[in-house]
Design a protein around this motif. Sequence first.
Motif, PDB file in Angstrom:
ATOM      1  N   LYS A  43       0.800  -1.223   0.000  1.00 52.48           N
ATOM      2  CA  LYS A  43       0.000   0.000   0.000  1.00 52.48           C
ATOM      3  C   LYS A  43       0.832   1.272   0.000  1.00 52.48           C
ATOM      4  O   LYS A  43       0.274   2.365   0.004  1.00 52.48           O
ATOM      5  CB  LYS A  43      -0.961  -0.001   1.181  1.00 52.48           C
ATOM      6  CG  LYS A  43      -0.331   0.043   2.554  1.00 52.48           C
ATOM      7  CD  LYS A  43      -1.414  -0.148   3.613  1.00 52.48           C
ATOM      8  CE  LYS A  43      -0.831  -0.154   5.023  1.00 52.48           C
ATOM      9  NZ  LYS A  43      -1.868  -0.516   6.035  1.00 52.48           N
ATOM     10  N   THR A  44       2.168   1.165  -0.029  1.00 50.24           N
ATOM     11  CA  THR A  44       3.002   2.366   0.079  1.00 50.24           C
ATOM     12  C   THR A  44       3.470   2.930  -1.250  1.00 50.24           C
ATOM     13  O   THR A  44       3.855   4.091  -1.308  1.00 50.24           O
ATOM     14  CB  THR A  44       4.238   2.083   0.954  1.00 50.24           C
ATOM     15  OG1 THR A  44       4.949   0.968   0.406  1.00 50.24           O
ATOM     16  CG2 THR A  44       3.844   1.776   2.386  1.00 50.24           C
ATOM     17  N   ALA A  45       3.460   2.136  -2.300  1.00 46.54           N
ATOM     18  CA  ALA A  45       3.930   2.620  -3.606  1.00 46.54           C
ATOM     19  C   ALA A  45       3.349   1.724  -4.692  1.00 46.54           C
ATOM     20  O   ALA A  45       3.020   0.550  -4.436  1.00 46.54           O
ATOM     21  CB  ALA A  45       5.454   2.617  -3.673  1.00 46.54           C
ATOM     22  N   PRO A  46       3.225   2.227  -5.918  1.00 45.05           N
ATOM     23  CA  PRO A  46       2.729   1.384  -7.009  1.00 45.05           C
ATOM     24  C   PRO A  46       3.583   0.142  -7.189  1.00 45.05           C
ATOM     25  O   PRO A  46       4.810   0.183  -7.058  1.00 45.05           O
ATOM     26  CB  PRO A  46       2.812   2.311  -8.231  1.00 45.05           C
ATOM     27  CG  PRO A  46       2.714   3.689  -7.660  1.00 45.05           C
ATOM     28  CD  PRO A  46       3.437   3.626  -6.356  1.00 45.05           C
ATOM     29  N   SER A  47       2.927  -0.967  -7.506  1.00 46.62           N
ATOM     30  CA  SER A  47       3.609  -2.261  -7.618  1.00 46.62           C
ATOM     31  C   SER A  47       3.333  -2.895  -8.966  1.00 46.62           C
ATOM     32  O   SER A  47       2.328  -2.609  -9.620  1.00 46.62           O
ATOM     33  CB  SER A  47       3.138  -3.228  -6.519  1.00 46.62           C
ATOM     34  OG  SER A  47       3.403  -2.729  -5.232  1.00 46.62           O
ATOM     35  N   VAL A  48       4.234  -3.795  -9.343  1.00 52.82           N
ATOM     36  CA  VAL A  48       4.021  -4.669 -10.495  1.00 52.82           C
ATOM     37  C   VAL A  48       4.599  -6.033 -10.120  1.00 52.82           C
ATOM     38  O   VAL A  48       5.550  -6.120  -9.334  1.00 52.82           O
ATOM     39  CB  VAL A  48       4.657  -4.094 -11.776  1.00 52.82           C
ATOM     40  CG1 VAL A  48       6.166  -4.053 -11.680  1.00 52.82           C
ATOM     41  CG2 VAL A  48       4.207  -4.862 -13.006  1.00 52.82           C
ATOM     42  N   PHE A  49       4.025  -7.111 -10.687  1.00 53.71           N
ATOM     43  CA  PHE A  49       4.333  -8.459 -10.242  1.00 53.71           C
ATOM     44  C   PHE A  49       4.791  -9.333 -11.400  1.00 53.71           C
ATOM     45  O   PHE A  49       4.293  -9.227 -12.512  1.00 53.71           O
ATOM     46  CB  PHE A  49       3.096  -9.099  -9.602  1.00 53.71           C
ATOM     47  CG  PHE A  49       2.509  -8.285  -8.485  1.00 53.71           C
ATOM     48  CD1 PHE A  49       2.953  -8.435  -7.191  1.00 53.71           C
ATOM     49  CD2 PHE A  49       1.519  -7.346  -8.752  1.00 53.71           C
ATOM     50  CE1 PHE A  49       2.427  -7.675  -6.166  1.00 53.71           C
ATOM     51  CE2 PHE A  49       0.978  -6.572  -7.737  1.00 53.71           C
ATOM     52  CZ  PHE A  49       1.438  -6.742  -6.434  1.00 53.71           C
ATOM     53  N   CYS A  50       5.747 -10.191 -11.086  1.00 53.51           N
ATOM     54  CA  CYS A  50       6.244 -11.201 -12.022  1.00 53.51           C
ATOM     55  C   CYS A  50       6.042 -12.561 -11.374  1.00 53.51           C
ATOM     56  O   CYS A  50       6.542 -12.791 -10.271  1.00 53.51           O
ATOM     57  CB  CYS A  50       7.727 -10.951 -12.295  1.00 53.51           C
ATOM     58  SG  CYS A  50       8.545 -12.211 -13.294  1.00 53.51           S
ATOM     59  N   PRO A  51       5.320 -13.483 -11.988  1.00 50.77           N
ATOM     60  CA  PRO A  51       5.106 -14.785 -11.345  1.00 50.77           C
ATOM     61  C   PRO A  51       6.301 -15.708 -11.522  1.00 50.77           C
ATOM     62  O   PRO A  51       7.057 -15.618 -12.497  1.00 50.77           O
ATOM     63  CB  PRO A  51       3.886 -15.338 -12.086  1.00 50.77           C
ATOM     64  CG  PRO A  51       4.023 -14.774 -13.458  1.00 50.77           C
ATOM     65  CD  PRO A  51       4.610 -13.398 -13.273  1.00 50.77           C
ATOM     66  N   ASP A  52       6.471 -16.619 -10.558  1.00 49.23           N
ATOM     67  CA  ASP A  52       7.408 -17.719 -10.728  1.00 49.23           C
ATOM     68  C   ASP A  52       6.684 -19.013 -10.376  1.00 49.23           C
ATOM     69  O   ASP A  52       5.452 -19.029 -10.266  1.00 49.23           O
ATOM     70  CB  ASP A  52       8.681 -17.494  -9.903  1.00 49.23           C
ATOM     71  CG  ASP A  52       9.863 -18.286 -10.473  1.00 49.23           C
ATOM     72  OD1 ASP A  52       9.845 -18.616 -11.668  1.00 49.23           O
ATOM     73  OD2 ASP A  52      10.809 -18.572  -9.720  1.00 49.23           O
ATOM     74  N   ASP A  53       7.424 -20.092 -10.146  1.00 51.11           N
ATOM     75  CA  ASP A  53       6.756 -21.389 -10.109  1.00 51.11           C
ATOM     76  C   ASP A  53       5.799 -21.549  -8.940  1.00 51.11           C
ATOM     77  O   ASP A  53       4.769 -22.216  -9.063  1.00 51.11           O
ATOM     78  CB  ASP A  53       7.762 -22.535 -10.138  1.00 51.11           C
ATOM     79  CG  ASP A  53       8.844 -22.469  -9.076  1.00 51.11           C
ATOM     80  OD1 ASP A  53       9.013 -21.394  -8.465  1.00 51.11           O
ATOM     81  OD2 ASP A  53       9.528 -23.488  -8.864  1.00 51.11           O
ATOM     82  N   HIS A  54       6.084 -20.934  -7.772  1.00 53.59           N
ATOM     83  CA  HIS A  54       5.214 -21.178  -6.619  1.00 53.59           C
ATOM     84  C   HIS A  54       3.901 -20.403  -6.681  1.00 53.59           C
ATOM     85  O   HIS A  54       3.043 -20.610  -5.821  1.00 53.59           O
ATOM     86  CB  HIS A  54       5.969 -20.902  -5.325  1.00 53.59           C
ATOM     87  CG  HIS A  54       7.072 -21.891  -5.090  1.00 53.59           C
ATOM     88  ND1 HIS A  54       6.840 -23.177  -4.656  1.00 53.59           N
ATOM     89  CD2 HIS A  54       8.416 -21.787  -5.281  1.00 53.59           C
ATOM     90  CE1 HIS A  54       7.994 -23.819  -4.565  1.00 53.59           C
ATOM     91  NE2 HIS A  54       8.966 -23.009  -4.942  1.00 53.59           N
ATOM     92  N   GLU A  55       3.754 -19.523  -7.671  1.00 50.35           N
ATOM     93  CA  GLU A  55       2.417 -19.026  -7.973  1.00 50.35           C
ATOM     94  C   GLU A  55       1.549 -20.178  -8.500  1.00 50.35           C
ATOM     95  O   GLU A  55       0.326 -20.052  -8.606  1.00 50.35           O
ATOM     96  CB  GLU A  55       2.478 -17.908  -9.011  1.00 50.35           C
ATOM     97  CG  GLU A  55       2.478 -16.498  -8.457  1.00 50.35           C
ATOM     98  CD  GLU A  55       3.787 -16.082  -7.807  1.00 50.35           C
ATOM     99  OE1 GLU A  55       3.766 -15.179  -6.957  1.00 50.35           O
ATOM    100  OE2 GLU A  55       4.845 -16.666  -8.132  1.00 50.35           O
ATOM    101  N   TYR A  56       2.205 -21.283  -8.820  1.00 50.22           N
ATOM    102  CA  TYR A  56       1.525 -22.518  -9.231  1.00 50.22           C
ATOM    103  C   TYR A  56       2.007 -23.652  -8.317  1.00 50.22           C
ATOM    104  O   TYR A  56       1.483 -23.861  -7.249  1.00 50.22           O
ATOM    105  CB  TYR A  56       1.813 -22.797 -10.707  1.00 50.22           C
ATOM    106  CG  TYR A  56       1.238 -21.737 -11.614  1.00 50.22           C
ATOM    107  CD1 TYR A  56      -0.079 -21.809 -12.045  1.00 50.22           C
ATOM    108  CD2 TYR A  56       2.003 -20.634 -12.010  1.00 50.22           C
ATOM    109  CE1 TYR A  56      -0.630 -20.825 -12.862  1.00 50.22           C
ATOM    110  CE2 TYR A  56       1.467 -19.647 -12.822  1.00 50.22           C
ATOM    111  CZ  TYR A  56       0.152 -19.744 -13.241  1.00 50.22           C
ATOM    112  OH  TYR A  56      -0.385 -18.766 -14.030  1.00 50.22           O
TER     113      TYR A  56
END
Length: 473
Positions: free
Chosen positions: A187-200
């Motif tokens: 909640k402190t700054a804009p974010s962007v996300f990159c998935p890796d294997d444990h997102e699955y």
Amino acid sequence: MTRLTLHPRAAPRNKIRVWLCIDGAPEQSSAVPLQWKINEEVVEPEILRPLSTSHNSGTVLLTGVFEISVDEDSGPFNRVSLTTFGETVELRVKQAPREIPKDTWFRVLLCSCFHQAENRQALVSQTFLNIPAPERQDLSLFMGDQVYLDLPTLNNYPDNEAELADRFERYYRTNWTSYLGLDTILKTAPSVFCPDDHEYWNNFPHRSPIIQNSWKQASRERWKSAADQLYDAFQCAAPAERGDNIEIDIDPVSILVLDQRTHRQEDRSATLTPEGLQRLNDWVDRLIAEKKFGAVVTGQSLLDKPVGEFKGAVADWMLPNYRDYESIVKALERLSDAGRPVLLLTGDVHWGRVTEVRQAGRTKFIEIICSPSSLVTTIGNDQLKSIGAGFRRFFKGEETRWPRHSSAPDPEPYFAQRVFGKRYQTKVVYKHQGNQLSMLALRRAANTLEAKVTYYEVHKRPKEPRPVSLGLL
């Protein structure tokens, strides 16, 4: 009781994007009344991802992504508020600058590999809050394994998509909306996300010997479908779709976030779709034409070496094991040949390291690894390491600060040797052991950029932050 959560997301200039989570929405409500304000003025945001349940069989947890236009002269901070179901939540949103400043640093927080069950005493949140406010980030990059959907390892996971989605939703709810998770940072700054294997699951999309649900094709499809729904609800950079490359420009820097998991192929033919690979080359062409600096975010290190068949099947396949690796590194070589080092940002490996890749004394790439923020539990291995640390303490009086964490190894002596031969030599600049966050900082200097990265120890008795100069790019 209805609980509201707002997080800022990376957005174009003069736009504010916010991710909204409504937890405990009344089930009987057919429509959700949303009243938005920005700086006390009522506004109607554009809907980038409609408010909907986090998965197909969900009921009371809703998420969505919204975008609000702001005036050029509105200042670096804007106050966003939302009222619904009698509850109000407010968010102070920091806008990204149009360009990298000269008189101060543009800061990017790097974070990966967050196992919430090991985040005892909420040390990740506490470590972040100990960073002085003026030194906090303008942008957050989460570089993979923001959740561990496949843990605990010995759990008996249901082979049912709806039940899996319910379980995954609980993991995401904790990680995204609580102090014990990542909410303080998100909640402190804009974010962007990159998935890796444990997102699955570990080594996705391949079968894993420790994940029973991955042994059959139909079971893998059910798990992937459930995980996809939760990724879309919590991490996807709407209006982009899952699997898309994400570009973030702060002149003269462009950050490219590569999703090499969503469409990774089981036959190891590719980590990107043909369209994703073409967009990578288009991005390189644009940066060369516009004379910009490039930074690339990946879930795994591009400096890894390929592994053999046994290790790949039992543990993890590395990026060089996939047939599009050559095309990816050749595209980045074109960018570095344009005269500016390319920053390679990644996590995954559970240790931190800064490595220069040089050719004839000239820096061509700089890799920054930041991993983990909260080390995952490894059954058996952790116990053996802890026993060994206990023996060293008892018999030799040696205190082991990080008994479960590996030390960073040296990289391979040559970058992508199977592609480039011995053209590019590697040189270690810094190694960091233990749970960690890091802050990449950039500022203008003459006709180039000055860069540094600072490592913060996530520990109940943390050492002083360690700044590492990257010099002039």
